[in-house]
Design a protein around this motif. Structure first.
Motif, mmCIF file in Angstrom:
data_model
loop_
_atom_site.group_PDB
_atom_site.id
_atom_site.type_symbol
_atom_site.label_atom_id
_atom_site.label_comp_id
_atom_site.label_asym_id
_atom_site.label_seq_id
_atom_site.Cartn_x
_atom_site.Cartn_y
_atom_site.Cartn_z
ATOM 1 N N ALA A 13 59.785 7.527 105.479
ATOM 2 C CA ALA A 13 58.882 7.982 106.544
ATOM 3 C C ALA A 13 59.575 8.930 107.509
ATOM 4 O O ALA A 13 59.011 9.948 107.925
ATOM 5 C CB ALA A 13 58.320 6.762 107.287
ATOM 6 N N GLY A 14 60.847 8.597 107.894
ATOM 7 C CA GLY A 14 61.557 9.436 108.864
ATOM 8 C C GLY A 14 61.814 10.834 108.327
ATOM 9 O O GLY A 14 61.591 11.831 109.010
ATOM 10 N N THR A 15 62.276 10.918 107.064
ATOM 11 C CA THR A 15 62.559 12.234 106.473
ATOM 12 C C THR A 15 61.279 13.044 106.313
ATOM 13 O O THR A 15 61.244 14.255 106.593
ATOM 14 C CB THR A 15 63.245 12.065 105.114
ATOM 15 N N ALA A 16 60.198 12.379 105.867
ATOM 16 C CA ALA A 16 58.940 13.097 105.669
ATOM 17 C C ALA A 16 58.407 13.641 106.986
ATOM 18 O O ALA A 16 57.973 14.801 107.078
ATOM 19 C CB ALA A 16 57.913 12.177 105.025
ATOM 20 N N ALA A 17 58.428 12.808 108.047
ATOM 21 C CA ALA A 17 57.922 13.261 109.350
ATOM 22 C C ALA A 17 58.798 14.361 109.928
ATOM 23 O O ALA A 17 58.295 15.366 110.470
ATOM 24 C CB ALA A 17 57.865 12.070 110.309
ATOM 25 N N PHE A 18 60.130 14.195 109.825
ATOM 26 C CA PHE A 18 61.051 15.199 110.373
ATOM 27 C C PHE A 18 60.838 16.554 109.684
ATOM 28 O O PHE A 18 60.698 17.588 110.334
ATOM 29 C CB PHE A 18 62.485 14.708 110.167
ATOM 30 N N GLU A 19 60.808 16.538 108.361
ATOM 31 C CA GLU A 19 60.677 17.784 107.605
ATOM 32 C C GLU A 19 59.324 18.434 107.832
ATOM 33 O O GLU A 19 59.215 19.657 108.014
ATOM 34 C CB GLU A 19 60.893 17.475 106.119
ATOM 35 N N TRP A 20 58.266 17.627 107.855
ATOM 36 C CA TRP A 20 56.923 18.186 108.049
ATOM 37 C C TRP A 20 56.800 18.808 109.431
ATOM 38 O O TRP A 20 56.212 19.893 109.585
ATOM 39 C CB TRP A 20 55.894 17.062 107.866
ATOM 40 N N CYS A 21 57.348 18.158 110.459
ATOM 41 C CA CYS A 21 57.270 18.699 111.827
ATOM 42 C C CYS A 21 58.019 20.026 111.944
ATOM 43 O O CYS A 21 57.529 20.968 112.580
ATOM 44 C CB CYS A 21 57.832 17.691 112.829
ATOM 45 N N LEU B 4 55.615 10.406 113.690
ATOM 46 C CA LEU B 4 56.159 9.329 112.870
ATOM 47 C C LEU B 4 55.415 8.011 113.138
ATOM 48 O O LEU B 4 55.103 7.265 112.196
ATOM 49 C CB LEU B 4 57.655 9.166 113.159
ATOM 50 N N ASN B 5 55.128 7.726 114.398
ATOM 51 C CA ASN B 5 54.398 6.493 114.723
ATOM 52 C C ASN B 5 53.009 6.490 114.095
ATOM 53 O O ASN B 5 52.540 5.474 113.562
ATOM 54 C CB ASN B 5 54.295 6.321 116.246
ATOM 55 N N ASN B 6 52.325 7.643 114.137
ATOM 56 C CA ASN B 6 51.008 7.731 113.504
ATOM 57 C C ASN B 6 51.089 7.536 111.999
ATOM 58 O O ASN B 6 50.219 6.899 111.387
ATOM 59 C CB ASN B 6 50.361 9.085 113.819
ATOM 60 N N SER C 280 66.480 12.438 110.642
ATOM 61 C CA SER C 280 65.447 11.473 110.228
ATOM 62 C C SER C 280 65.759 10.068 110.724
ATOM 63 O O SER C 280 64.879 9.331 111.187
ATOM 64 C CB SER C 280 65.313 11.487 108.709
ATOM 65 N N ARG C 281 67.059 9.663 110.655
ATOM 66 C CA ARG C 281 67.415 8.334 111.145
ATOM 67 C C ARG C 281 67.274 8.246 112.665
ATOM 68 O O ARG C 281 66.835 7.230 113.212
ATOM 69 C CB ARG C 281 68.851 7.996 110.741
ATOM 70 N N LEU C 282 67.652 9.300 113.363
ATOM 71 C CA LEU C 282 67.490 9.304 114.825
ATOM 72 C C LEU C 282 66.013 9.296 115.208
ATOM 73 O O LEU C 282 65.627 8.696 116.217
ATOM 74 C CB LEU C 282 68.185 10.538 115.418
ATOM 75 N N LEU C 283 65.190 9.982 114.415
ATOM 76 C CA LEU C 283 63.749 9.961 114.676
ATOM 77 C C LEU C 283 63.190 8.553 114.526
ATOM 78 O O LEU C 283 62.388 8.099 115.365
ATOM 79 C CB LEU C 283 63.053 10.929 113.714
ATOM 80 N N LYS D 275 69.233 9.177 125.178
ATOM 81 C CA LYS D 275 70.371 9.639 124.388
ATOM 82 C C LYS D 275 69.950 9.978 122.961
ATOM 83 O O LYS D 275 70.379 10.979 122.379
ATOM 84 C CB LYS D 275 71.466 8.567 124.365
ATOM 85 N N THR D 276 69.094 9.101 122.408
ATOM 86 C CA THR D 276 68.636 9.337 121.035
ATOM 87 C C THR D 276 67.809 10.611 120.947
ATOM 88 O O THR D 276 67.933 11.398 119.997
ATOM 89 C CB THR D 276 67.820 8.137 120.554
ATOM 90 N N ILE D 277 66.951 10.839 121.938
ATOM 91 C CA ILE D 277 66.137 12.060 121.967
ATOM 92 C C ILE D 277 67.031 13.300 122.056
ATOM 93 O O ILE D 277 66.781 14.336 121.412
ATOM 94 C CB ILE D 277 65.142 12.009 123.139
ATOM 95 N N LYS D 278 68.109 13.194 122.835
ATOM 96 C CA LYS D 278 69.023 14.318 122.984
ATOM 97 C C LYS D 278 69.710 14.635 121.658
ATOM 98 O O LYS D 278 69.821 15.804 121.254
ATOM 99 C CB LYS D 278 70.058 13.979 124.059
#
Length: 888
Positions: free
Chosen positions: A346-354, A369-371, A424-427, A451-454
């Protein structure tokens, strides 16, 4: 965009002005001025037409401006292939041979001391425009075969050899006949013996010896001996009878033409040498072109293997997988569909799509990602998460990570090459933090969330910059590629740069003329990668050597380029792309060593021959036009010209080299230039180093040797001492710098000795060019010789008769020396005149001034001249008969 906006604005303005004009013309009925305005606006279509025309002109101008800007940008780039084609296409740089055919002919020669005879084979050169007799005449004269029978036999030999050749390979016989055949004009009537002999007399009257000999050889070819000696064919005058007839005249002409034929042969040999060198250069240029083509093709293949092929394979593989999730997301007011396949978490798919849909804000990515997670259940992601936990290796992105901590470590050591694994993991971690803060109210996690957002933002920026860098490399936009590479490096200075990224960056720096930076990057890549094994054109190691070698060549540093290609040849001696370049670079190094050795031994001729080999190899490699290399060669040419006593050429070479290296030396020594930003940038751009200072010392040493040869040791010692100071302050541990320092120290000692000899033993008779026994002549003859000799030198060394600045300065100094010699010899011979009175007065004033200075010095007071260091005083005479001081 600007031209479109302007045309839209003008069209809108036209509509507004048209409507205003209509309103004005209908409502205005008072006053002549308003009526005039109304009449002016009565034809709005014409105004609209002119405004539309103006918009079109602006659009065309903007388009042309863009083309001009693009053309100016193209000038900032280096195109190695275009440079090779341009140099190879300059046909006027290559000499052409005028030898149409060559034949072997056996002749009998007799030894000068032993007197024994032997048969040897010699080559007959058939020159373009020759006929049989002309070629035979030249061959016989060249080999001292002064007899008409030799001319006749060689003529027959040439005719037989040419008739044996195929029709299409036969050389044209005579320039006039060749032109007539080309133009379709019938052959002219054959000359009679009488007409030919009249032509011989005319040629001899005009001192055209070779043409006269060729005509006599044609007579020998066409007629027998008894015909030439009879009055039936040739009317002989007294001179012919005295010399023994036409046959003996031929022998006499052949002896007179010996020197002229030899001079022609020397010029022809020089031309053939240039032809041979040009042929070698063409072959080398073709090989270099082939090397550049294969290297550039290797770069394109490496780019395809690195970026395009894995991505296309991944897309093809993912497209065959079953669909896991499907969701519609609203982006910029438009609904877009997200598809998630089986191997995607899910993380990789959302990151790449965004990223690919322009969503770069971390908060929005977390919402996406939450959606996605809400629209699917956990069971769908279980198999993918298990694969990630087992460190699953994706063919495109590399090794996966199961936790954010592990992904951050992969980011730090460069394993996460695109930034998508850590992103993706940070997302996912940011989404977990946001859910806990929103649902469970854990406010303590807000700092961790920030920090994670940064960190997530850093990964997004890196992934975006990497994608843009890839696009810029594909489209060959080097300036943009360098900007994106700098962006990736600034995001995390500690993160190691991949060898591929550094290689592509070095290629762009080479193309943007940042040669030193490109060579430095190439050297750092070679120190990090494995260089053993077989080499291919698509290998990173070979392409690194190619970039580093070409950058070093553009810097004019052949030794640095040799080090790059030595890595290739040492590991794979049979690799053709490196073998030829290494061979040429090595030949330059060996030839330069020979040049320096021969010049140090004062043997200019072999040094110049070695320089020819250097220039051919250098031009084939691309050193042609590199200022540092050309001026390095100018220093050596200056020294060779000094030893050959070609002092005017030596002055030109030394002046050019000293000016070039002197500018760089002043840039180093100027403290203001170092403090200013523009100066620092200029130093950085020019890459001024200690080696340039040593080359400046070499140029000064060559100029000092020139001054010694030109009998000017005072200026020579000042330049030699300056060169020695520069060498002492910049000499390193290299053998070249140590040998230069030793040679300069010995040269300074020798020059000091020459200065002492010159000051006490000046031969004014030799300087003026008067007879050596001038003192033995009478007073009147002495004065006459002095006057004539000075007048001759004044005409020869007047500065206005010389072209370059260096030659003008030399002429002015020579004229001063001649004037000083004239004055001294006039005083010795007691020639008298107003000049001698003025000189006596000047000597008396000088003696008084020196006595006054000695008294001041004895009292310890000031005044007068400073006695420390060298004492200089310039004299000028303004009265008639005196010698003025010439300066330029």
């Amino acid at each position: 965009k600007n031209s479109l906006s302007l045309s839209l604005f003008l069209s809108l303005s036209a509509e507004t002005m048209t409507s205003a004009a209509a309103a004005t013309s209908s409502s205005s009925s008072i006053g002549p001025r308003r009526n005039a305005i109304g009449l002016f606006w009565k034809r709005p279509p014409r105004i609209g037409f002119f405004l539309a025309l103006a918009a079109f002109v602006c659009a065309v101008f903007a388009k042309n401006t863009r083309h001009v800007a693009a053309w100016e940008d193209e000038n900032d780039y280096v195109d190695l292939l275009a440079e090779v084609d341009e140099n190879a296409g300059n046909e006027h740089d290559y000499a052409t041979s005028d030898i149409a055919a060559q034949f072997d002919h056996e002749i009998t020669v007799r030894g000068a001391s032993s007197g024994t005879e032997k048969v040897v084979s010699r080559t007959i050169d058939f020159i373009l425009g020759d006929d049989y007799a002309a070629a035979a005449f030249r061959f016989c004269v060249k080999h001292d075969m002064f007899h008409h029978n030799h001319v006749r036999s060689v003529t027959l030999k040439i005719k037989e050899e040419i008739e044996k050749m195929p029709e299409e390979d036969r050389p044209p016989i005579g320039s006039a006949s060749r032109r007539r055949r080309r133009e379709g004009v019938p052959e002219k009537r054959k000359k009679t013996a009488k007409e030919r002999y009249e032509a011989v007399r005319e040629y001899l009257n005009e001192t055209l010896i070779i043409k006269a000999g060729e005509e006599l050889s044609r007579l020998v070819e066409e007629y027998q001996d008894h015909q030439l000696n009879s009055d039936e064919h040739i009317e002989q005058d007294r001179e012919d009878v005295a010399i023994g007839g036409p046959l003996n005249r031929l022998v006499d002409v052949m002896k007179k033409a010996k020197r002229l034929v030899n001079d022609e042969q020397k010029q022809r040999d020089e031309n053939e040498k240039l032809v041979s060198l040009g042929t070698q250069l063409k072959k080398k240029m073709e090989k270099k072109r082939e090397m550049i083509v294969q290297s550039e093709e290797g770069f394109r293949e490496l780019l395809r293997q690195t970026y395009e092929q894995p991505k296309s394979e991944r897309l093809e593989r993912v497209g065959r997988l079953p669909l896991v999730a499907k969701m519609n997301i609203k982006v910029d007011g438009k609904q877009k569909e997200m598809l998630v396949f089986q191997d995607q978490d899910a993380g990789t798919a959302a990151f790449e799509w965004c990223i690919f849909n322009g969503i770069r804000e971390p908060e929005k990515m977390v919402d996406v990602l939450n959606n996605l997670l809400k629209s699917t259940d956990e069971e769908r992601w279980r198999s993918v998460n298990e694969k990630n936990a087992q460190r699953y290796v994706d063919p495109y992105y590399g090794k996966k990570a199961s936790t954010a901590e592990e992904a951050v470590k992969m980011w730090a050591d460069g394993t996460d090459k695109f930034g998508i694994i850590s992103g993706s993991r940070l997302l996912e971690l940011a989404a977990q933090y946001k859910e806990k803060i929103a649902n469970l109210g854990e406010v303590s996690l807000e700092d961790e969330y920030e920090k994670t957002i940064k960190l997530l933002k850093r990964s997004v920026e890196y992934f975006t910059a990497n994608s843009d860098f890839e696009t810029a490399m594909k489209t060959d936009q080097c300036k943009n590629a360098l900007q994106f590479s700098q962006t990736m490096n600034k995001l995390d200075r500690k993160r190691p740069v991949t060898a591929l990224q550094k290689l592509f960056t070095a290629k762009c720096k080479l193309k943007l003329k940042k040669f030193d930076e490109s060579a430095t990057d190439a050297f750092s890549i070679l120190s990090r990668i494995k260089t053993t094994g077989d080499w291919k054109a698509t290998d990173v190691k070979y392409l690194t050597v190619y970039i580093g070698g070409m950058s070093a060549i553009k810097l004019g540093d052949f030794e640095r380029a040799l080090k790059f290609y030595a890595v290739c040849v040492r590991n794979d001696p049979d690799f053709s792309l490196c073998k030829e370049i290494y061979k040429n670079l090595n030949s330059i190094k060996k030839s330069m060593k020979i040049v320096d050795e021969k010049l140090n031994d004062k043997h200019p001729r072999p040094a110049l021959e070695a320089m020819d080999a250097v220039e051919i190899a250098a031009k084939s490699l691309g050193f042609h036009g590199v200022k540092s290399f050309e001026n390095d060669m100018n220093v050596r040419k200056c020294r060779a010209a000094v030893f050959k006593r070609q002092l005017n050429d030596a002055y030109d070479y030394c002046q050019i080299a000293s000016d070039y290296f002197g500018v760089k030396a002043k840039m180093i020594e100027d403290p203001l230039l170092r403090e200013e930003e523009d100066g620092a940038e200029a130093l950085l751009k020019e890459k001024v180093t200690a080696e340039d200072m040593l080359k400046y010392a070499e140029a000064l040493r060559a100029t000092a040797e020139l001054y010694v040869a030109d009998e000017n040791p005072k200026e020579a010692i000042s330049l030699a001492e300056q060169a020695l100071d520069i060498c002492r302050s910049n000499a390193g541990q290299s053998s070249w710098s140590r040998s230069l320092l030793e040679s300069l120290e010995s040269f300074v000692r020798e020059t000091h000795t020459l200065v002492r000899q010159y000051e006490h033993n000046r031969d004014y008779v030799k300087i003026l060019g008067a007879p050596p026994n001038l003192n033995e002549l009478t007073k009147e003859r002495q004065c006459d010789f002095i006057k004539k000799s000075f007048k001759k030198l004044a005409l020869k060394w007047h500065p206005d008769k010389h072209e370059t600045d260096a030659r003008k300065k030399r002429a002015a100094r020579k004229l001063n020396d001649a004037a000083e010699a004239r004055d001294e010899l006039n005083d010795r011979a007691n020639c008298g005149g107003a000049g001698s009175v003025n000189r006596e007065r000047a000597r008396a004033e000088k003696a008084k001034e020196e006595e006054r200075n000695r008294q001041n010095w004895a009292r310890g007071g000031g005044g007068g001249h400073h006695w420390g260091g060298h004492y200089h005083q310039h004299r000028q005479w303004h009265h008639a008969g005196g010698a003025g001081h010439w300066e330029f």
